[in-house]
Design an enzyme around this catalytic site. Structure first.
Site, PDB file in Angstrom:
ATOM      1  N   LYS A 181      -4.509  -2.874   0.465  1.00 61.91           N
ATOM      2  CA  LYS A 181      -3.186  -2.224   0.460  1.00 61.91           C
ATOM      3  C   LYS A 181      -3.099  -1.293  -0.753  1.00 61.91           C
ATOM      4  CE  LYS A 181      -0.821  -4.399   3.805  1.00 61.91           C
ATOM      5  NZ  LYS A 181      -0.241  -5.713   3.583  1.00 61.91           N
ATOM      6  N   HIS A 196       0.805   0.348  -5.623  1.00 55.84           N
ATOM      7  CA  HIS A 196       1.979   1.208  -5.810  1.00 55.84           C
ATOM      8  C   HIS A 196       2.674   0.956  -7.145  1.00 55.84           C
ATOM      9  CE1 HIS A 196       4.505  -2.195  -4.798  1.00 55.84           C
ATOM     10  NE2 HIS A 196       3.788  -2.388  -3.710  1.00 55.84           N
ATOM     11  N   HIS A 198       3.447  -2.596  -8.330  1.00 54.21           N
ATOM     12  CA  HIS A 198       2.334  -3.332  -8.945  1.00 54.21           C
ATOM     13  C   HIS A 198       2.123  -2.881 -10.387  1.00 54.21           C
ATOM     14  CE1 HIS A 198       0.997  -3.747  -4.585  1.00 54.21           C
ATOM     15  NE2 HIS A 198       1.297  -4.961  -4.997  1.00 54.21           N
TER      16      HIS A 198
END
Ligand code: ARG
Length: 577
Positions: free
Chosen positions: A126, A129, A132
């Site tokens: 994933k 972004h 995070h």
């Protein structure tokens, strides 16, 4: 010498109140005419059976409080106000900083204790972004803060590398995966096939079955499925590690959920043995009514474990392997209930380590007037945010270098832009209490005069250049302990020394509340105080050579404090700008 400590020790001796309590009560008054340190007497009213005002005025004339480092002690209402001897104060604090350099603020209070800081913990396959990045920045900073206080720190990255979605990815990859695209940009390709899977699944139920079977095969350790999963995991980590390297972020342990999934059976057995598992709608749960939280699900109705079960296994693993004194989770506020359930379950099962676990939450990330090329839905990639910030910083410092006719090479400018641009992003995450939502805006974060990393780094660089210029003229900063330092008695000089002196306390407070913001505030206050001094006192002109040397020592100490502080935040300084 630590004047705050002297205040606390004296008050403690004179009143019988324990030192730690007094230390917490000592404050810095909002106005200069109220002294440099104040002790509020309310706490003593109960034990002394006297009005706080009376206590304050009695203490003001108490001989036991007097000390050469105070010029006077006054009572004002319920407060006891201490005025320090400015010259002595400047000499004491600057001598300490000069001697310690960037180790200033370091202590041994955490010696022999272990703190686990879990942070970042992205989900593999994933995109990484900006959310995070919030945990990454806060966790990285907290790890450095605890280390500074002498704790042994274990940095853990609890990767999201397990779950039914990997069954879907395996199915999707076999059907539509593009090897070349995967090698080129793994996360992008994995995201593409994952999204496609969900679209196709609506019309094709066989995909759901296939994904479930593949997940089962993965769980059972079937070679081909494990190999594919491993490939996705490794490739994702390559991407994440590039980001971590860029930001100077490191981990000691990357055990993800898959690692703890293997231990989930032990957790289930333990809870069963303690008779804590009850059935609820087909699932096995631990009732947590006495903790005022909903039950913690351990096994789903199909007998599989969940996220929480793996977190329980992870705590037991950490307890056994690290014997932690603190186990901190830097994870967004929306998971607060999850952690309450996990910690309460362990407590109910009788584990003492449950009380040493703490969820350190943070708010949301928002954007103001910012456009990103690959912006997909609500996701902004950290890499993009960093790249943009660096590019914009580069333009700013390049223009500045041109107006100043600076001889810096393009390579130098780019190196500086990388540090300052990254710093600007990092600082935005730590400039306010972590539970507040943050808003990114270029105007604010790149404002060289605002509450920003560029402002701090610029202050540092300019001060370093003054020191270099002075050295070229043969003027060196006063040495530690030198009487010359007693000359720093002006308002601006004193204010600056005072802010530097508060830095060690800010580190303790930052660790106590798990708030890197305490550090960013302390550093920005030092820089503000310094800039007032810089604007009001010309450092290298004038007749008084001793004063020049004293002021240069102040410059040097400001640099040490800023460097030490920005390091704790994960921000790098530059020597020139
Ligand atoms: N991987 C999760 C996410 O991205 C965060 C993991 C938090 N840590 C934990 N021990 N549960 O939402």
């Amino acid at each position: 010498m630590d004047f705050r400590k002297t205040v606390a020790t004296k008050v403690s001796e004179a009143t019988g109140l324990d030192l730690e309590t007094v230390n917490k009560l000592v404050e810095i008054p909002p106005q200069d005419d109220m002294g440099d340190f104040a002790f509020p007497c309310f706490t003593l009213a109960k034990t002394m059976h006297k009005a706080p005002n009376m206590i304050a005025s009695d203490l003001a004339s108490d001989e036991r409080l007097s000390d050469p480092c105070f010029s006077r002690i006054e009572a004002k209402g319920p407060y006891l106000n201490f005025f320090v001897d400015r010259g002595e104060f400047a000499r004491a604090i600057l001598s300490e900083v000069k001697t310690k350099g960037t180790t200033y603020g370091q202590s041994s209070e955490g010696e022999g204790k272990t703190v686990i800081v879990e942070y970042s913990s992205p989900n593999i396959a994933k995109p990484f972004h900006v959310g995070h990045a919030f945990t990454t920045v806060i966790g990285h900073s907290l790890a450095r803060i605890y280390e500074k206080l002498g704790y042994k720190v274990v940095r853990m990255n609890h990767l999201g590398d397990y779950g039914t979605q990997f069954g879907k990815l395996i199915t999707a990859y076999r059907l539509w995966g593009d090897e070349a695209a995967l090698n080129n940009d793994p996360i992008k390709e994995l995201l593409r096939i994952y999204v496609k899977f969900h679209e196709e699944e609506k019309n094709d139920p066989s995909l759901t079955t296939s994904a479930r079977e593949n997940f089962k095969r993965l769980e059972d350790g079937c070679e081909e499925e494990v190999a594919l999963w491993q490939k996705f995991r490794d490739m994702s980590l390559v991407v994440f590690n590039q980001l971590y390297d860029r930001m100077g972020v490191k981990f000691d342990n990357y055990n993800g959920e898959s690692y703890y999934a293997k231990m989930a059976d032990e957790v289930v057995a333990m809870l069963k043995e303690k008779n804590l598992l009850v059935e609820s709608e087909g699932a096995q749960v631990v009732d947590l009514e006495e903790f005022g939280v909903p039950p913690c699900i351990i096994l789903k109705s199909d007998g599989t474990t969940i996220y929480g079960t793996r977190d329980l296994a992870a705590i037991l693993y950490r307890d056994e392997n690290y014997h932690f004194d603190k186990n901190i989770y830097v994870v967004g506020i929306p998971q607060a209930l999850h952690f309450k359930q996990v910690f309460s379950t362990l407590k109910k099962a009788g584990y003492a380590c449950a009380d040493k676990c703490e969820h350190v939450g943070f708010g949301l990330v928002k954007f103001q007037n910012m456009k990103f090329s690959t912006r997909d839905g609500n996701i902004v990639l950290l890499e993009e945010l960093l790249d943009e910030s660096v590019a914009k910083t580069y333009e700013l410092i390049k223009a500045n270098a041109e107006t100043r006719n600076s001889d810096m090479s393009d390579e130098q400018l780019r190196e500086i832009a990388e540090k300052v641009g990254l710093g600007a992003v990092i600082y935005t995450y730590v400039k306010a209490g972590r539970e507040r939502d943050i808003v990114f805006s270029w105007d604010q974060m790149l404002d060289f005069e605002g509450d920003t990393a560029p402002y701090l780094i610029y202050t540092y660089a300019r001060t370093r250049s003054i020191l270099r210029k002075a050295a070229d003229q043969g003027i060196l900063p006063a040495e530690a302990g030198s009487e010359v330092l007693n000359k720093l008695t002006g308002d601006e000089e004193f204010a600056c020394a005072k802010m530097i002196a508060e830095f060690p306390e800010a580190i303790r407070k930052a660790a106590g509340s798990n708030e890197p913001f305490m550090i960013s505030r302390a550093v920005s206050q030092i820089a503000r105080a310094y800039n007032r001094f810089y604007n009001n006192c010309s450092i290298l002109s004038g007749e008084d050579e001793e004063l020049k040397r004293a002021r240069l020592a102040l410059c040097e100490c400001v640099c040490n404090a800023i460097e030490a502080g920005t390091y704790l935040l994960g921000i790098s300084v530059v020597e020139q700008m």
